[in-house]
Structure formats: structure tokens, C-alpha cells
Design an enzyme around this catalytic site. Structure first.
Site, mmCIF file in Angstrom:
data_model
loop_
_atom_site.group_PDB
_atom_site.id
_atom_site.type_symbol
_atom_site.label_atom_id
_atom_site.label_comp_id
_atom_site.label_asym_id
_atom_site.label_seq_id
_atom_site.Cartn_x
_atom_site.Cartn_y
_atom_site.Cartn_z
ATOM 1 N N ASP A 132 0.912 -1.350 -0.009
ATOM 2 C CA ASP A 132 0.166 0.226 0.261
ATOM 3 C C ASP A 132 0.731 1.406 0.010
ATOM 4 O OD1 ASP A 132 -2.614 1.355 0.506
ATOM 5 O OD2 ASP A 132 -1.562 1.796 2.469
ATOM 6 N N LYS A 177 1.598 4.350 -2.735
ATOM 7 C CA LYS A 177 1.308 5.633 -2.709
ATOM 8 C C LYS A 177 2.645 6.433 -3.154
ATOM 9 C CE LYS A 177 -1.942 5.336 1.164
ATOM 10 N NZ LYS A 177 -2.187 5.115 2.543
#
Ligand code: ADP
Ligand code: ASP
Ligand code: MG
Length: 825
Positions: free
Chosen positions: A687, A691
Site C-alpha cells: 500500500d 502511494k
């Protein structure tokens, strides 16, 4: 009589036909006037009962046609008024009222029979007939006031308003009129309600005239002006002056404030809610004018006064005049010849033909006038006669009329400060396939008008109402994904919708909703506060079908909100964008597929000028993407971006600092829903890597996911296990983490999961940071992103705050949605 009456503030209330259409409505009128505070002296102006004036005009036509139907019509009017009189007047008044009304019908019968016999109806006779509705309504309404215990008196405006003999649209002689009104009201006790007939007036010799259709509005301000009223309130059947004719544009909305000139301009250009001259006496005496709805008295209505609203809405309204003809005078011999326009006007004025608009047609070899259809033949004839010599010489090649046209106007005082509005108007009309025959801009530049074919006028008005920000910017939203974020977004959209409408003129309309199993589509809009229920009646989800529906729909400002985490949905973006559909999303997939796909997205955005916003992909509601974008756009150079990007991992490391075991913390976070359903999705660091990839690509770096070095929090050997087994084995890593945390603590450091972009390199992993660093001091699920740039060098810029959770993510999504909508054409 009382000498103090001059000190009573006066208010004039005008009630239109629909407001006094039935006995029941008239009772409402009485209540509205009774609700006015005691100190105010009340003057009431009434129209004919709803539809009566039209009926009288039809009766004239029938009499002229000698059908005999005018007698039945007269009888019907008599009965309608008698029934209202019975319902409204007290028993002891009924007879007197019957006599008064009887006189009206007596006169009317004689006049109509005269028309029938003579087969002719002069303008003068016509005024005497059409004014009968007001002569009957005022005594009725006055009786209703008395029945409610008020002192009230019907006044015939023919004794108050003096005009010239221009029947059908008489001109008021103000000196005489003001004197008559003032004298008459001097005699009345201040608590007596005067109920004055609208619309009608009389000449010096006492001959009945009318002020033109809708003339009762004008009657009200004539009285208001003469009496120096503090306010004139026009009560009608809509919530104020609307941004367009509601019969053409159902979503037209009330305009809170208008200047006198804006209102006059609108009325002149066809907004028949007000008589065009109404504003004059009000403006002369500076009397504010309110427009309110009898059927909805709590609505704020429209206030018309000298000040215009301080608004950045340049165009206030769109109005239209139908039933007009364009009269063309064509010929090369007209070019540059002085005095032509004056001769044109002279010729038409001689025949009392009113020119609504004059303009140069697209070719410069012609003059183009707009007149009412009923005047078209006479206008052509007048011009042919006046320019006979030019026609003979061949300087004028033709004079002809194009029937069945309409004028469409955009109105607003602020338009004059705004270049390019005319361009916008005509390109809008062009785009919606409306053919513009002629254009004109008033000298004061407070309106721009176009002449179009009558059968295209509705299309034209709707297109313009949409195109200018006056129209509540309609935004069509299709939400895909009804998980925690999607649901929350629906909630806040429902809660914010009224505010957005009021303050930003933005009308959010949810037209599509889909989750993994069901989908619904409704271009009229799904109920925002009950959208999930409508999903229950939907069809099984078929993503391809949904994309097809979206692509086919011709809705303007259509935006897909992708609140899923699905690659399948992300892969549809380029197709959607190619169809002019905007995308707003917290889904990281689209921006983190390969660079080829990323570049395809960028190209589609540029080519179709669609909005693509994904602020919530990094830091949820925190302004991370926009901060980066602003820094770059303003010419700053990014040296390093470093941050704690995962709320979940921040939470885990905070707990480790407190001495708890790794497995226990993960179990707890999992149970509380702080992690993804499979906590490994967080623990892998994937994750955070995504980003970082999004940020790096925003900076223009050409990077793939494989270029990022990522440290996972659990060994790869555990990654393939079933989730239960994984959770069970998690205690095997407790010792490892205990040691690393303690080793860091001995150096007065803390472990944090940090992502970093520096010198084109991206890395994600556990770092030991100084105990006083911003990363060490984060609490709960806080994120912190530190931008070190050429400008923010010694003191970097920090964006910090809660970086996860459905509430902040949904709020960020709505903010993105609003900005996306504002930027779409
Ligand atoms: P009244 O009988 O009260 O004088 P009118 O029928 O003369 O009422 O005027 C109100 C009507 O004007 C509305 O019902 C509406 O249909 C029509 N109308 C046309 N354009 C506009 C506009 N821009 N704003 C409000 N109403 C308008
Ligand atoms: N009764 C007239 C009309 O219908 C005047 C008015 O209502 O203002 O035009
Ligand atoms: Mg009216």
C-alpha cells in the site's frame, strides 16, 4: 380624520390571478395580509380571478366571429363570481355585492353584444371589456376582508390612475395620477384596507384604458410610488423571479436579488412574471420590490432593489419572447449609407409598430428587425413603401419577413464587465444545434439576445440555462463501490447537497450506483438519502454494460466516482475519459499499473479536458497530491519526499513503542478493522509502495512498481499461508520485533515505516528515526509527509493528520468531486 396616518409606513400587496382564482385562495390572501404587522398601512391590488382576462379576450373573439358563444361565456363568468361571492361575503353583504357584480355583467353583456352586432372591436372597446375582470375581483376581495373582520374598501383604479388614450398599453400621466392617489388616500383611515383594481385606468375624459397584459404589477408600483410605500410585494404563483421560464426549464430556480434594471430587462425580454414597466415607479422612488409565492409564503422570494447582489454570477437569467418575426431589408446599396436606420424606425413608428430588437444580420448587407408576428405584414409593407426608390434603383434587393421566430436573451448587470460572454452564448447555441438568425447586444450591455427559429427556442433556452453558471451547475455522478467509503460519501453528499446548491449553484445528481453485485441507472437522479435502497431493485452488475451506458449517455458533467480497490474498474478509465467522463477516486490501481497505462490516462485527460482527481489515494483527506502539484507548478524543485503513509502501520509501531508484542497488536488491529481484511496487504508494504509510486509519477518520474525497494514486515515464507494459519504463526516474529525496537530505543530512536523519494530513487521500509522527529511523535493512525524542496529547504513543509478512515476519505472525495465538476466544461 386622523392626522397621524402619514406616519404609518405603507406597504402595497399585489395578488395575481392565480392567487385570487378561487374563494379558498382569496381567504389565503386575506390571511397573508392580516399577518402583516399592525403599524403598517395596507394597500391591496388585485388582478382578475385566474383565467378571467383570457376568457374575456376569447369572448371578444367569439363575438367577432358571431358564434353566439360570448353569451354562454358571460353566464359562466357571472356564475363563477356569484359562487365566490356566496362563499366569501357575510350574508348581510351578499345582496349589495350581487348588485355591484351585476353592474359589471350588465356592462359586459352590452359591450359584447355591441361587438357582435358591429362585427368590430376597437382598441377602446377591447380595453373596456378586458378590464371587467378586475372590476369584479376587487369588490369580491374587499368583501372577503370585511368578512374576516377587517375594515376594507374596494377602489376602482379608474378614479386613481390617469393615462393617455393608448388603448391596450396606456401611458400613465404621473403628475395627475400621483395627485389623485394621494388625495384619495388622505381621506381613508389608516387601518382601512384599500382593495384596488389592477390593470385598469382611465383617460382624462373617464374612458377605460388598460396598462397592458400583467398590468396589475404596474398598478401596484404606481400606487407604491405615489404613496411612498416602504415596500411593494407582488404575490404570485412561483417562488420569485426565476432564472428562466419554469415552463421551459423545470429546474429554473428563484433569483434572490435583482437590480431594477435586471428585472426590467428580464420582463422586457419576455419573463412574464412581471410587467416590464413595473420597475419604473419603484426605481424612481427607491422602493424595494419583493416577489413572493402565495402558495409557499415561507420561501424567501426575490428582492428587487437598487443594489445588485455582489455575486460573480454574470448572467442572472435567460428569458425569451416568442411569436416574433424577423423583418429583413437587404441590398448592397445599404452599405455605409447614413440615416438608413432612422428611416426604418420612422417608417415603422408611423404605423405604431413596436420594434423589439434591431441588429445587423450575419451578412453586412442587411438590416434585420424583430417585431411581433402580428405586426410582420404591416412592417414589410411599411418598409417597401418607405424604400420604394431604393427598390426601384436596385439598392434594396428585398424586404421580407421570416415568421415563427423567437428572441432568447441572457440578462445580467454584471455582464458588461465580462468579455467573451457573447462568444460563450453563441458557441453554446451552436453546440446544441440551434441555428442563430441574428444577434444583438443592448447598448447598456446588460443583455445579449439571439433570434432563433421558434421550434428551437426551448432547446436554446435549456442549453443556455445549463451553460452559464446561473444555471445550477448540474453534476451527474455515478458511484461505483458501496463499501465503507462509498456509503459514507453518499451520506455526506446528501447532507451537503442543499448547501452546494445554495452557495455554489451546484446540483449534484446521482445517476448511477453500482457495487460488486447490483447496479442501477437513472438519469433523472436517484434519491441521495436513500440510494442504497434503490440498488436493491437494480440489475446484476455488469461492468462492461455500465461503461457502455455511461459512454452512451449524453449527460453533461458526468463523473464516475470509483470507490473500489479494483483493477477492473481502473482499467475502464481511459474508455470513460475518451467519452468526456471525469473520474474521481481513492483507488490506487489506475495510477500504479504500468507506465504505458499511466501515460494513456494522461493523454486521455489532456485530449478530452476531463477531470481526473485522486487526492484521496495518498493520505486520504490530507492535501498531499495538491500540495505536491502546487509546489511543482509554482516552479519549486523537490529534493526529497519522506513520510509515514500508512495509518495502519503507524498504529502498529506506536503500539510496539509501548512494549506490546507484534502479534498481539496485529490481532487487535485486525479485529478492530484497522487493517485490510487480510492484514498482509498492509504488512507487505504494498500500500505504501503504491502511494509512493503515485507521488513519484506526479513528479514526472518514469518509475514502475518493480523499481521500488520494499521491506515487508513479515518474512515472505509466511505470505502464501491461509489467513488463519498466518495469524497463528505471527507470534514467531514477536522476538525479532522486540529486539529491533529495543535496539533502536537504546540509541533514543523509534522505529517507523517510512516511504522516501530522493534523487529519483524510491524506497519503503522500517527506519529508526530520532525520538524528537515528526515521525516519532505521530499518534494513532496519523500520517505525516515531509516535503524538502529548493524553497522549503532549511525548514521542510509538513502535511500531517489522520490519513485513513472512511469519514476523512469520503470528505476528501467530495472535495475532489466538487473541484472536478467545477473544472469540467
Ligand atoms: P400572476 O397571475 O400572479 O400575475 P403571472 O402568470 O402573470 O402571475 O406570472 C407568473 C408566471 O410567470 C409563472 O407561473 C411562470 O409560469 C411565468 N414565468 C415566465 N418566466 C418566468 C420567470 N423568469 N420567473 C418566474 N416566472 C416566470
Ligand atoms: N388580469 C390582467 C392580465 O391577465 C392583468 C394582470 O393580471 O396583471 O393580464
Ligand atoms: Mg402577472
Amino acid at each position: 380624520m386622523s392626522t397621524s396616518r402619514g406616519h404609518h409606513p405603507i406597504q402595497v400587496f399585489k395578488f395575481g390571478g392565480t392567487s385570487v382564482a378561487t374563494a379558498e385562495r382569496i381567504r389565503r390572501v386575506v390571511e397573508l395580509v392580516q399577518a402583516v404587522e399592525e403599524a403598517v398601512r395596507r394597500v391591496v391590488v388585485v388582478s382578475a380571478l385566474g383565467g378571467v382576462t383570457d376568457e374575456l379576450i376569447r369572448a371578444i373573439d367569439e363575438a367577432l366571429a358571431r358564434t353566439g358563444a360570448h353569451r354562454d361565456m358571460l353566464e359562466a363568468l357571472r356564475q363563477r363570481h356569484a359562487a365566490a361571492a356566496d362563499a366569501l361575503a357575510t350574508p348581510d353583504e351578499r345582496e349589495a355585492l350581487g348588485t355591484t357584480l351585476g353592474e359589471c355583467w350588465q356592462d359586459l353583456g352590452e359591450l359584447l353584444d355591441g361587438v357582435y352586432l358591429l362585427r368590430e372591436c376597437t382598441r377602446r372597446t377591447r380595453d373596456a371589456i378586458v378590464g371587467m375582470g378586475e372590476r369584479a375581483s376587487a369588490p369580491l376581495v374587499a368583501a372577503a376582508f370585511r368578512a374576516a373582520g377587517e375594515q376594507a374598501l374596494a377602489l376602482d383604479a379608474r378614479t386613481l390612475i390617469r393615462t393617455d388614450a393608448t388603448f391596450g398599453a396606456a401611458n400613465v400621466l404621473f403628475d395627475e395620477t400621483n395627485r389623485l392617489i394621494q388625495e384619495r388616500f388622505q381621506e381613508l383611515p389608516p387601518d382601512q384596507i384599500a382593495v384596488v383594481t389592477g390593470f385598469i385606468a382611465a383617460t382624462e375624459g373617464g374612458v377605460t384604458t388598460t396598462l397592458g397584459r400583467s398590468g396589475s404589477d404596474y398598478t401596484a408600483t404606481i400606487l407604491g410610488g405615489a404613496l411612498r410605500a416602504e415596500r411593494v410585494i407582488i404575490w404570485t404563483d412561483v417562488d420569485g423571479v426565476l432564472s428562466a421560464d419554469p415552463r421551459i426549464v423545470p429546474e429554473a430556480f428563484p433569483i434572490a436579488r435583482l437590480s431594477y434594471s435586471e428585472a426590467a430587462e428580464m420582463a422586457y425580454f419576455g419573463a412574464n412574471v412581471l410587467h416590464p414597466r413595473t420597475m419604473r415607479p419603484a426605481e424612481v422612488h427607491g422602493i424595494p420590490l419583493a416577489i413572493k409565492n402565495t402558495l409557499n409564503p415561507d420561501a424567501p422570494g426575490t428582492l428587487i432593489s437598487a443594489e445588485t447582489e455582489s455575486t460573480d454570477l454574470r448572467v442572472k437569467a435567460i428569458s425569451t419572447i416568442r411569436d416574433v418575426a424577423v423583418v429583413m431589408l437587404e441590398g448592397t446599396g445599404l452599405l455605409g449609407v447614413p440615416g438608413i436606420a432612422a428611416r426604418v424606425f420612422g417608417a415603422l413608428a408611423d404605423r405604431t409598430i413596436n420594434v423589439l430588437m434591431i441588429s445587423q444580420a450575419s451578412s453586412e448587407h442587411s438590416i434585420c428587425l424583430v417585431v411581433r408576428t402580428s405586426d410582420a405584414d404591416a412592417a414589410v409593407e411599411a418598409l417597401q413603401t418607405a424604400f420604394q426608390a431604393e427598390v426601384d434603383r436596385g439598392d434594396v434587393s428585398s424586404v421580407y419577413a421570416l415568421p415563427a421566430c423567437a428572441i432568447v436573451s441572457a440578462v445580467g448587470d454584471q455582464m458588461r464587465h465580462q468579455p467573451g460572454l457573447a462568444g460563450r452564448m453563441f458557441s453554446t447555441l451552436g453546440r446544441s444545434g440551434v441555428n442563430v438568425l441574428a444577434i444583438a447586444q443592448g447598448a447598456a450591455e446588460t443583455n445579449i439576445s439571439a433570434v432563433v427559429h421558434d421550434d428551437e427556442v426551448e432547446q436554446a433556452v435549456r442549453a443556455l440555462h445549463e451553460a452559464f453558471p446561473l444555471a445550477r451547475l448540474r453534476v451527474h455522478v455515478c458511484l461505483i463501490g458501496t463499501g465503507r467509503v462509498g456509503k459514507k460519501l453518499l451520506d455526506i453528499m446528501a447532507a451537503q447537497a442543499p448547501e452546494l446548491l445554495e452557495n455554489m449553484h451546484m446540483n449534484l445528481r446521482l445517476v448511477g450506483l453500482a457495487n460488486s453485485t447490483q447496479m442501477v441507472w437513472d438519469e433523472e437522479g436517484l434519491p441521495l438519502n436513500d440510494a442504497l435502497t434503490s440498488l436493491e431493485g437494480g440489475e446484476p452488475t455488469d461492468l462492461e454494460g455500465l461503461v457502455e451506458t455511461l459512454a452512451q449517455s449524453r449527460l453533461e458533467r458526468l463523473i464516475v466516482v470509483d470507490a473500489t480497490a479494483s483493477s477492473d474498474v481502473a482499467l475502464c478509465y481511459p474508455t470513460l475519459m475518451e467519452h468526456g467522463i471525469g473520474i474521481v477516486t481513492p483507488n490506487k490501481r489506475a495510477n500504479t499499473l504500468d507506465m504505458a497505462f499511466y501515460e494513456r490516462l494522461r493523454r486521455a485527460v489532456r485530449r478530452r479536458h476531463v477531470s481526473y482527481r485522486y487526492e484521496t489515494t495518498v493520505g486520504a483527506g490530507l492535501p498531499v497530491m495538491s500540495t505536491l502539484r502546487d509546489l511543482l507548478r509554482s516552479g519549486d524543485r523537490i529534493q526529497r519526499i519522506e513520510g509515514v503513509f500508512s495509518g495502519t502501520l503507524a498504529y502498529i509501531f506506536n503500539c510496539l513503542d509501548e512494549g506490546r508484542s507484534f502479534s498481539e497488536i496485529v490481532h487487535e488491529a485486525h479485529a478492530l478493522g484497522y487493517t485490510e481484511p487480510d492484514p498482509r496487504d498492509d504488512l507487505k508494504g504494498e500500500d505504501v509502495a503504491r502511494k509512493l509510486l503515485i507521488l513519484a509519477r506526479e513528479m514526472g518520474l518514469h518509475v514502475e512498481r518493480r523499481d521500488i525497494a520494499v521491506e515487508a514486515l513479515v518474512p515472505s515464507s509466511m505470505m502464501e499461508d491461509a489467513i488463519d494459519l498466518f495469524l497463528e504463526n505471527l507470534k514467531n516474529v514477536d522476538a525479532h520485533w522486540r529486539e529491533r525496537v529495543e535496539a533502536a530505543a537504546r540509541q533514543d530512536k523509534r522505529l517507523r515505516y517510512v516511504g522516501r523519494i530522493e534523487d529519483g530513487q524510491l524506497s519503503v521500509g522500517v527506519r529508526a528515526v530520532e525520538a524528537h522527529s515528526p515521525f516519532a511523535r505521530l499518534r494513532g493512525t496519523e500520517n505525516a509527509i515531509v516535503f524538502t524542496t529548493a524553497r522549503y529547504h532549511t525548514m521542510p513543509m509538513v502535511v500531517q493528520g489522520p490519513g485513513a478512515g472512511p469519514d476523512v476519505t469520503a470528505a476528501g472525495l467530495l472535495a475532489d468531486l466538487i473541484q472536478a465538476a467545477e473544472r469540467m466544461p
